[in-house]
Design a protein around this motif. Structure first.
Motif, PDB file in Angstrom:
ATOM      1  N   TYR A  21       0.841  -1.213   0.000  1.00  0.00           N
ATOM      2  CA  TYR A  21       0.000   0.000   0.000  1.00  0.00           C
ATOM      3  C   TYR A  21       0.862   1.242   0.000  1.00  0.00           C
ATOM      4  O   TYR A  21       0.559   2.238  -0.683  1.00  0.00           O
ATOM      5  CB  TYR A  21      -0.934   0.000   1.211  1.00  0.00           C
ATOM      6  CG  TYR A  21      -1.527   1.374   1.489  1.00  0.00           C
ATOM      7  CD1 TYR A  21      -2.569   1.858   0.705  1.00  0.00           C
ATOM      8  CD2 TYR A  21      -1.021   2.184   2.501  1.00  0.00           C
ATOM      9  CE1 TYR A  21      -3.094   3.129   0.936  1.00  0.00           C
ATOM     10  CE2 TYR A  21      -1.540   3.444   2.740  1.00  0.00           C
ATOM     11  CZ  TYR A  21      -2.582   3.921   1.952  1.00  0.00           C
ATOM     12  OH  TYR A  21      -3.093   5.171   2.179  1.00  0.00           O
ATOM     13  N   LEU A  22       1.939   1.219   0.769  1.00  0.00           N
ATOM     14  CA  LEU A  22       2.794   2.402   0.876  1.00  0.00           C
ATOM     15  C   LEU A  22       3.439   2.748  -0.457  1.00  0.00           C
ATOM     16  O   LEU A  22       3.672   3.923  -0.757  1.00  0.00           O
ATOM     17  CB  LEU A  22       3.874   2.175   1.941  1.00  0.00           C
ATOM     18  CG  LEU A  22       3.379   2.010   3.381  1.00  0.00           C
ATOM     19  CD1 LEU A  22       4.536   1.672   4.316  1.00  0.00           C
ATOM     20  CD2 LEU A  22       2.665   3.273   3.853  1.00  0.00           C
ATOM     21  N   GLU A  23       3.744   1.740  -1.271  1.00  0.00           N
ATOM     22  CA  GLU A  23       4.317   2.017  -2.594  1.00  0.00           C
ATOM     23  C   GLU A  23       3.292   2.705  -3.485  1.00  0.00           C
ATOM     24  O   GLU A  23       3.617   3.671  -4.189  1.00  0.00           O
ATOM     25  CB  GLU A  23       4.795   0.718  -3.243  1.00  0.00           C
ATOM     26  CG  GLU A  23       5.485   0.952  -4.587  1.00  0.00           C
ATOM     27  CD  GLU A  23       6.076  -0.323  -5.160  1.00  0.00           C
ATOM     28  OE1 GLU A  23       7.054  -0.222  -5.914  1.00  0.00           O
ATOM     29  OE2 GLU A  23       5.560  -1.415  -4.855  1.00  0.00           O
ATOM     30  N   GLU A  24       2.039   2.222  -3.441  1.00  0.00           N
ATOM     31  CA  GLU A  24       0.984   2.819  -4.252  1.00  0.00           C
ATOM     32  C   GLU A  24       0.697   4.258  -3.820  1.00  0.00           C
ATOM     33  O   GLU A  24       0.505   5.137  -4.655  1.00  0.00           O
ATOM     34  CB  GLU A  24      -0.298   1.989  -4.140  1.00  0.00           C
ATOM     35  CG  GLU A  24      -0.200   0.592  -4.717  1.00  0.00           C
ATOM     36  CD  GLU A  24      -0.202   0.595  -6.231  1.00  0.00           C
ATOM     37  OE1 GLU A  24      -0.821   1.511  -6.826  1.00  0.00           O
ATOM     38  OE2 GLU A  24       0.429  -0.297  -6.828  1.00  0.00           O
ATOM     39  N   ARG A  25       0.681   4.483  -2.521  1.00  0.00           N
ATOM     40  CA  ARG A  25       0.251   5.787  -2.011  1.00  0.00           C
ATOM     41  C   ARG A  25       1.401   6.781  -1.851  1.00  0.00           C
ATOM     42  O   ARG A  25       1.254   7.975  -2.158  1.00  0.00           O
ATOM     43  CB  ARG A  25      -0.447   5.575  -0.647  1.00  0.00           C
ATOM     44  CG  ARG A  25      -0.758   6.851   0.128  1.00  0.00           C
ATOM     45  CD  ARG A  25      -1.712   7.763  -0.616  1.00  0.00           C
ATOM     46  NE  ARG A  25      -1.946   8.976   0.159  1.00  0.00           N
ATOM     47  CZ  ARG A  25      -1.199  10.076   0.083  1.00  0.00           C
ATOM     48  NH1 ARG A  25      -0.169  10.120  -0.750  1.00  0.00           N
ATOM     49  NH2 ARG A  25      -1.484  11.132   0.808  1.00  0.00           N
ATOM     50  N   LEU A  26       2.558   6.339  -1.381  1.00  0.00           N
ATOM     51  CA  LEU A  26       3.616   7.274  -1.031  1.00  0.00           C
ATOM     52  C   LEU A  26       4.846   7.184  -1.931  1.00  0.00           C
ATOM     53  O   LEU A  26       5.463   8.198  -2.235  1.00  0.00           O
ATOM     54  CB  LEU A  26       4.040   7.077   0.433  1.00  0.00           C
ATOM     55  CG  LEU A  26       2.937   7.225   1.482  1.00  0.00           C
ATOM     56  CD1 LEU A  26       3.479   6.951   2.874  1.00  0.00           C
ATOM     57  CD2 LEU A  26       2.312   8.621   1.423  1.00  0.00           C
TER      58      LEU A  26
END
Length: 503
Positions: free
Chosen positions: A114-119
């Motif tokens: 998720y962090l790759e997609e969002r941040l």
């Protein structure tokens, strides 16, 4: 109680676990089975099994032993830990209705993607690395607790070195989780949770009987005693057990150590639908709260029994030894076996689950198994086996190191470390979910190091002069500072299309 009898119980116990591992992995032992149990788990199976994982040997030994401890100049802890449990319950609700819908919508295997997609890429790697470090340390502390008990009451008899005791435990855990992974663990969790719950209730019965009380009489004695005091409203600054510190700390420790932790979330992601995952979390929460009440009752009875039988807790060295001392040296063979059954089940349920989650996170987040054309390729399966073994060795080294330096009760040490290591992870996810702002991805790894460092220096050199003592809410300060630094270094906002794709 004879060390040979205890050792025989452990041998039989592990034989059962190995049998379960064989039957759950004999048909399929690929990476899909290991990581998410082919997304076919039943919610009620996971809900019950998660109890043993969430409680661990820390709750089994340290929480009951800690109720009689008293900070310098203050009253004993009593049942004040239950304030923290109430915060845990609120945290579990937030996980069920805020985080799980996000994870299921994105069909995640590792929640840190998720962090790759969002941040961004470096934010993703930073989050995954924080988990690897945090869970390795936390799980090592938990296994350390059972290892020192096994060492003191069994293996010291034959002068077996502590490192050999720990290595043997980890080797056995590696053997029965290596092929089946999560599919095996979902079944062994049921067995181990059953043993844990039985041990709690039977321990209450045996200690009450040893004191000449019936169960209702024992409960009444606990209710009338000072041990049953739950709420601490006095001295907000100087008492780490103040209600608001415990409640707020409990909420955010749960969100970070459960909701942002691949270990317990991996079990939730093994179900077919978000509805089943949410039913699992709410059922688990109800059982979790009730079981913790009984653990605190065990603690009160331990101190009643110690007083009645002249057991000097100071002679034991630390309160963590009170429960095993009474169960293994004062109550007889059957209570001793019941105690060892519960302790072993609680601790190994946590450790086997953690090793599987650590392996999953490393394989997905750093070796990119999820991006391979065939993630079940035999070469990747062999690579996963090597990673699984490597984490076992790392955990062994951490336990031995902790054995050398530890002065605190294990429950205190675990949450103190978690406050620093999980804090930045809490800040990263909060920033991603609650704001539309971008991050300066190149700065994120440095922010994740800087924030806990600054909080540590603050607690060491500044707060002592104010009279403020930090408790479980330490994780909140680390998360807030991480969030603030991400905000101050943000280069701008996502556009509406970008936000819709990751919200």
């Amino acid at each position: 109680m004879s060390p040979l009898i205890l050792l025989s119980f452990l041998v039989v116990y592990f034989a059962i676990l190995l049998g379960i591992a064989y039957f759950t992995s004999r048909k399929t032992a690929d990476n899909s089975t290991f990581f998410v149990a082919n997304r076919s788990a039943k919610w009620y199976v996971v809900a019950f099994g998660m109890i043993g994982v969430a409680l661990s040997g820390v709750t089994f030994i340290s929480v009951p032993g800690d109720i009689g401890n008293a900070p310098a100049g203050l009253q004993p802890n009593n049942f004040s830990y239950f304030q923290f449990v109430l915060g845990n319950a609120i945290g579990f609700v937030l996980i069920a209705y805020v985080l799980l819908p996000l994870y299921y919508r994105m069909q995640l295997t590792s929640i840190y993607t998720y962090l790759e997609e969002r941040l961004g890429y470096k934010s993703y790697k930073s989050g995954a690395m924080i988990f690897l470090i945090s869970r390795t340390i936390g799980s090592a502390f938990r296994l350390y607790l059972v290892a020192i008990v096994l060492q003191r009451y069994i293996f010291d008899t034959w002068n077996i070195p502590f490192i050999v005791t720990v290595a043997a435990c980890l080797l056995l855990i590696w053997v029965y989780t290596n092929k089946g992974g999560l599919k095996t663990i979902l079944i062994t969790d049921i067995l181990q949770t059953t043993f844990l719950v039985l041990a709690v209730f039977l321990s209450i019965y045996f200690m009450a009987d040893g004191l000449g009380w019936s169960i209702p009489e024992a409960m009444e004695k606990i209710k009338e005693s000072s041990y049953s005091k739950v709420f601490v409203w006095e001295n907000l600054l100087g008492d780490t057990r103040h209600f608001w510190k415990h409640l707020i700390g409990g909420i955010f420790v749960t969100v970070a150590m459960t909701g942002l932790d691949q270990d317990l979330m991996q079990k939730n992601l093994s179900m077919k639908t978000i509805g089943e995952a949410q039913k699992n979390m709410m059922t688990f929460t109800s059982i979790f709260v009730v079981i913790n009440i009984f653990f605190l009752c065990v603690g009160a009875l331990l101190y009643f029994y110690a007083d009645a039988n002249g057991i000097n807790i100071a002679d034991l060295g630390k309160s963590d030894y009170l429960y095993p001392e009474i169960a293994l040296r004062h109550l007889g063979i059957l209570p001793g076996i019941v105690f060892m059954m519960g302790l072993t089940a609680a601790t190994f349920a946590t450790t086997d689950s953690a090793l599987t989650a650590l392996t999953t996170s490393y394989c997905v987040d750093f070796l990119n198994f999820n991006k391979k054309e065939n993630p079940n390729d035999p070469k990747l399966v062999r690579q996963r086996n090597i990673v699984h073994l490597a984490f076992s060795v790392v955990m062994l080294l951490v336990i031995v190191f902790f054995h050398v330096i530890n002065d605190d009760s294990v429950v205190t040490a675990i949450f103190k470390v978690a406050g620093y290591t999980y804090g930045p992870l809490l800040g990263l996810f909060a920033f991603g979910i609650l704001t539309k702002k971008r991050v300066n991805d190149n700065l994120v790894p440095y922010i994740c190091i800087l924030a806990p460092t600054l909080i540590y220096l603050l607690t060491l050199y500044v707060l002592p002069y104010t009279g403020y003592k930090v408790g479980f809410e330490l994780i909140v300060y680390n998360g807030l500072l991480t969030f603030l630094l991400l905000w101050l270094t943000s280069p701008g906002k996502l556009n509406d299309k970008e936000w819709q794709s990751v919200k």
